[in-house]
Write a protein that holds these residues in place. Structure first.
Motif, mmCIF file in Angstrom:
data_model
loop_
_atom_site.group_PDB
_atom_site.id
_atom_site.type_symbol
_atom_site.label_atom_id
_atom_site.label_comp_id
_atom_site.label_asym_id
_atom_site.label_seq_id
_atom_site.Cartn_x
_atom_site.Cartn_y
_atom_site.Cartn_z
ATOM 1 N N ASN A 91 0.827 -1.203 0.000
ATOM 2 C CA ASN A 91 0.000 0.000 0.000
ATOM 3 C C ASN A 91 0.864 1.258 0.000
ATOM 4 O OD1 ASN A 91 0.931 -0.828 2.563
ATOM 5 N ND2 ASN A 91 -0.300 0.796 3.473
ATOM 6 N N ALA A 92 2.183 1.118 -0.286
ATOM 7 C CA ALA A 92 3.060 2.294 -0.240
ATOM 8 C C ALA A 92 2.558 3.368 -1.196
ATOM 9 C CB ALA A 92 4.489 1.900 -0.568
ATOM 10 N N CYS A 93 1.890 2.921 -2.225
ATOM 11 C CA CYS A 93 1.247 3.848 -3.158
ATOM 12 C C CYS A 93 -0.160 3.313 -3.390
ATOM 13 C CB CYS A 93 2.041 3.885 -4.456
ATOM 14 S SG CYS A 93 1.200 4.661 -5.825
ATOM 15 N N PRO A 111 1.513 -0.772 7.442
ATOM 16 C CA PRO A 111 1.174 0.509 8.074
ATOM 17 C C PRO A 111 2.399 1.419 8.154
ATOM 18 C CG PRO A 111 0.368 -1.349 9.369
ATOM 19 C CD PRO A 111 1.295 -1.908 8.347
ATOM 20 N N GLY A 112 2.177 2.676 7.869
ATOM 21 C CA GLY A 112 3.288 3.634 7.863
ATOM 22 C C GLY A 112 3.345 4.440 9.144
ATOM 23 N N THR A 113 4.193 5.452 9.119
ATOM 24 C CA THR A 113 4.345 6.355 10.254
ATOM 25 C C THR A 113 3.051 7.126 10.463
ATOM 26 O OG1 THR A 113 6.700 6.557 9.811
ATOM 27 C CG2 THR A 113 5.686 8.310 11.113
ATOM 28 N N MET A 120 7.926 5.383 2.592
ATOM 29 C CA MET A 120 6.782 6.303 2.682
ATOM 30 C C MET A 120 7.192 7.610 3.359
ATOM 31 S SD MET A 120 3.452 3.896 3.332
ATOM 32 C CE MET A 120 3.949 2.514 4.307
ATOM 33 N N PHE A 137 6.479 11.402 2.177
ATOM 34 C CA PHE A 137 5.522 12.258 2.883
ATOM 35 C C PHE A 137 6.203 13.272 3.807
ATOM 36 C CE2 PHE A 137 2.946 8.140 2.569
ATOM 37 C CZ PHE A 137 2.571 8.441 1.275
ATOM 38 N N HIS A 138 7.421 12.983 4.194
ATOM 39 C CA HIS A 138 8.147 13.888 5.088
ATOM 40 C C HIS A 138 9.526 14.203 4.524
ATOM 41 C CE1 HIS A 138 5.073 13.179 8.162
ATOM 42 N NE2 HIS A 138 5.183 11.901 7.899
ATOM 43 N N THR A 152 1.213 10.653 -4.910
ATOM 44 C CA THR A 152 1.898 10.126 -3.730
ATOM 45 C C THR A 152 3.150 10.942 -3.444
ATOM 46 O OG1 THR A 152 1.196 7.948 -4.449
ATOM 47 C CG2 THR A 152 2.792 8.020 -2.678
#
Lengths: 426, 386
Positions: free
Chosen positions: A117-119, A143-145, A334, A338-339, A366
């Motif tokens: 699910n990274a993308c 699950p990500g951060t 991820m 995202f960061h 993404t």
């Protein structure tokens, strides 16, 4: 030693060509294969079952590099797909509609699709294969951060919840692979593959660190993309492990000899985003002509599925450790998307960064949605100039080279001016 | 605390008017009234969120779903090629319209999963992602989600400054079960006798649920639905239409009004997150497990939920069959990747079934409807006079 310099690029290109030749043979035999993605390919599991692996993202970017992407995009749009969705997806749809016809050879049909699910587009993409080919699809949910800077680690209640979930899914994936391949799972074979992956991960981390050298020893945008192709396609293989061992040797040699990727390195740049494949070489030249080189790139982090962390699997407990490694590495990938402001902050000093190029692209929400905001946050924290260039990784209709060059030139003029002012400052 | 009083003591038409006014009010007055009375607010971005957990802590779950306004402050935080809802949602935070105590987004799409990071860089209150399982077919997804909801409970407790017991959660589940029942009744009316309620009124009755406490929403629905059923209205010769594409960014109320003038909107996926659990959540037992199980086993579909058991095009056909619709509007918000991608599968399935459909895009802050009105009118007339 002269044959060492440039070896990784030569060998990398050959390995990728060989890989596509094998896929073509598989397609011509009518064999199916595993379709996977760069962020969490699960090559480790799939190679245990001898699945040939296809990376549709790499197939798609190859159409752009080879300047035929527009033909593929047009075919998918004729089929019904919007101009406003991911170009990678559309190029792959056209490959499927063309029965695998591709500039690098012929792509086999998917016998199984494995994705993380990274993308989110991975998920939508795999649904297309379900519909076109009735392909069994397995989504490994990682699950990500949960909040910026809030990663959890072993022993933490939330980490353990995530780890159990990933491990449980891995065991379900193994059961599905047994069913699709009609082969029994061999845990010792998995151990061997994890061992090769360990070598690659350790070397990838070292290779990236080599670019702390001044001058930098590889261009993260161009050379790095070649390394990345091998990192993804040959993960978990002896050939891949050897390639990365050789790569580290080459980069260490160049570093010790002061051999830079540019003869006159003036500006050390970070690249944030996905490369501009429709004008891949030219895009890079816009910077190298002014003495700028990309010493690192978030692309090399997230598009290697977080291999940059160098996670080492514990071969005494392969499945449990694979779960931890996938969780930590894909989560890291991820985070790089995202960061990026946080990960850039960790590198600007050690890589002596003069400027940052943010490259959001139309195709990929993404990697692109947060870049403008990340740039603002980065600018607040660091007195380092940055450039915000929008284009695409596939669609030449949204790549405007002339305005891009104007902006790049102005960026370098700003850098020159800053350096002059700093030189005369009291 | 009571935040929506304007409708009380009024008749049906005036109540519906007040609901429309509130649904369209980009100042979100009810959320601010809640805060003025000392309440805390959990803002949760579209689509899915277990609002019961926030409710059980005495907080107001506020559905962050953008607004029809210009994102003058938020625009510079985003690049091009993005859907409007991302920008306008941030706008109402940046311009001070809505103040939150916690923001939660979800990995529903590639754009939205960036939101928690973006909000976290711009606001000092906690901003988190709720990692809903994207592999609901795994036997491990329910226990995982139960624990993830547990994490949200701990987070909410830390902000509310109070413990959220299982009994608190059970009480909230009861309130939301009643809300789900009432919303199912609203949609039954739409399907069975769409002439009794205008499309924009049905939408407003639903939409206000995301900005007022559920007890108040239940009060409104309990008062209004019997009056709607008792209306004396004549059925007209209109095409029965399903609208698909309103699961995240919302079409403007005026567009819904325009559509409702031309056809009977007998079913839709507007604000599906306010009614994503399609049946009652069991009250007995572990409430977090019950909520998790309901998401996995008893939730509706949307382009941002992947479940091998629920291919979206088959689910759409079920929606059409259940509502006895004769045509479909396949819409997507501009730049909404999941919505645009799903359009292809929907169209192929409708072609195979031989059902007429109209494909379009919308934006929450569009102000001109003449073009789309003309196109849809032509589409519907073709059906009526075919």
């Amino acid at each position: 030693m002269s044959e060492i310099v440039g070896r990784a690029n030569r060998d990398g290109a050959n390995l990728v060509r060989d890989w596509y030749a094998e896929l073509t043979e598989a397609a011509n035999r009518g064999d199916s294969c595993a379709y996977v993605f760069v962020m969490g390919s699960l090559n480790e599991v799939l190679k245990t079952f001898d699945f040939p692996v296809v990376f549709p993202e790499i197939n798609s970017l190859q159409t752009a590099v080879r300047r035929v992407a527009h033909e593929y995009l047009a075919q998918a749009e004729d089929y019904g797909y919007s101009p406003d969705i991911c170009g990678y997806v559309k190029a792959d749809v056209a490959v499927q509609l063309r029965n695998g016809d591709h500039p690098m050879g012929r792509i086999p049909k998917p016998g199984i699709a494995v994705l993380t699910n990274a993308c989110n587009t991975y998920i939508k993409w795999a649904e297309i294969w379900e519909r076109l080919h009735h392909t069994p699809v397995f989504t490994l949910d990682v699950p990500g951060t949960r909040t910026g800077g809030g990663q959890t680690w072993q022993g933490n209640q939330d980490f353990e919840n995530d780890r159990r979930y990933v491990e449980g899914q891995l065991r379900e994936l193994i059961a599905l692979c047994e069913k699709v391949s009609a082969k029994k799972f061999d845990i010792d074979k998995l151990r061997t593959i994890l061992g090769h992956a360990n070598v690659m991960s350790e070397c990838w981390k070292k290779a990236l660190a080599c670019n702390r050298s001044r001058p930098s020893v590889f261009n993260a945008l161009t050379d790095g993309t070649i390394y990345l192709g091998v990192a993804n396609g040959l993960r978990g293989t002896a050939k891949g492990a050897q390639y990365f061992t050789d790569l580290v040797e080459e980069l260490a040699y160049k570093s010790s000899q002061g051999i830079g990727t540019l003869t006159d390195e003036k500006w050390r740049l970070s690249f944030v985003g996905v490369p501009c494949y429709p004008i891949f070489r030219r895009f890079n030249e816009l910077f190298t002509q002014a003495g700028g080189t990309f010493v690192n790139s978030t692309y090399l982090w997230f598009a290697s599925g977080g291999t940059n962390r160098g996670f080492q699997y514990d071969l005494s407990r392969p499945i449990e450790s694979l779960a931890e490694g996938v969780l930590i590495s894909v989560r890291d990938a991820m985070d790089s998307m995202f960061h990026p402001d946080r990960v850039l902050t960790e590198t600007v000093t050690e890589f002596q960064i003069d400027g940052v190029v943010f490259h959001p692209i139309k195709s990929c929400r993404t990697t692109s949605t947060g870049l403008a905001d990340s740039r603002r946050a980065f600018a607040k924290e660091h007195d380092i100039p940055s450039l915000f260039l929008e284009s695409d990784m596939m669609d030449r209709r949204v790549v405007a080279e002339a305005p891009m060059k104007n902006r790049v030139d102005a960026f370098f003029e700003g850098l020159v001016s800053r350096r002059r002012q700093a030189a005369i400052a009291p | 605390m009571t935040v929506f009083t304007e409708w009380r003591g009024k008749g049906l038409d005036e109540t519906l008017f007040e609901c429309r006014e509130l649904a369209e009010n980009t100042k979100y007055p009810t959320v601010n009234r809640w805060r003025e009375q000392g309440g805390k607010v959990v803002g949760h971005f579209q689509v899915y969120f277990p609002e019961e957990i926030a409710h059980a802590a005495g907080m107001l779950p506020f559905k962050v779903r953008g607004a029809p306004l210009e994102p003058t402050k938020a625009d510079s935080h985003f690049g091009s090629y993005l859907c409007s809802i991302l920008k306008t949602s941030l706008e109402i935070g940046l311009n001070g319209t809505v103040k939150l105590d916690l923001f939660v987004s979800h990995p529903i799409c590639d754009a939205a999963r960036n939101l928690a990071a973006i909000w976290g860089r711009n606001f000092s209150y906690p901003c988190h992602i709720l990692y809903l399982p994207q592999n609901p077919n795994s036997s491990h997804s329910v226990p995982y989600l139960r624990d993830e909801y547990g994490r949200i409970r701990r987070l909410v407790e830390s902000i509310a400054g109070r413990e959220v017991s299982d009994d608190d959660l059970r009480r909230s589940v009861g309130v939301f079960n009643e809300n789900r029942r009432l919303l199912r009744e609203l949609y039954t009316i739409k399907r069975e006798s769409p002439w009794l309620i205008a499309a924009e009124d049905a939408y407003a009755l639903l939409a206000i649920g995301g900005m007022i406490p559920r007890e108040e929403h239940n009060d409104v629905l309990r008062a209004v639905l019997p009056l709607v059923r008792a209306r004396q209205a004549r059925t007209e010769d209109r095409v029965r239409v399903v609208f698909e594409g309103g699961f995240c960014e919302q079409p403007p109320l005026d567009l819904i009004r325009v559509l409702g003038r031309m056809c009977y909107l007998v079913d839709d996926d507007f604000l599906i997150g306010l009614r994503f659990i399609v049946d009652d959540v069991p009250v007995a037992g572990d409430p977090l497990k019950n909520l998790a199980e309901s998401y996995i086993e008893r939730s509706s579909y949307s382009p941002v939920q992947h479940d091998l058991r629920k291919p979206k095009e088959k689910m759409l056909l079920q929606r059409i069959d259940r509502s006895r619709a004769g045509a479909v509007i396949i819409a997507a918000a501009k730049m909404c990747e999941p919505g645009l991608e799903e359009q292809v599968a929907y169209c192929k399935a409708l072609d195979a079934r031989g059902l007429p459909y109209f494909v379009t895009e919308f934006e929450e802050n569009m102000t001109s409807f003449e073009g789309v009105e003309l196109q849809i009118e032509t589409f519907l007339e073709n059906l009526l006079f075919a």
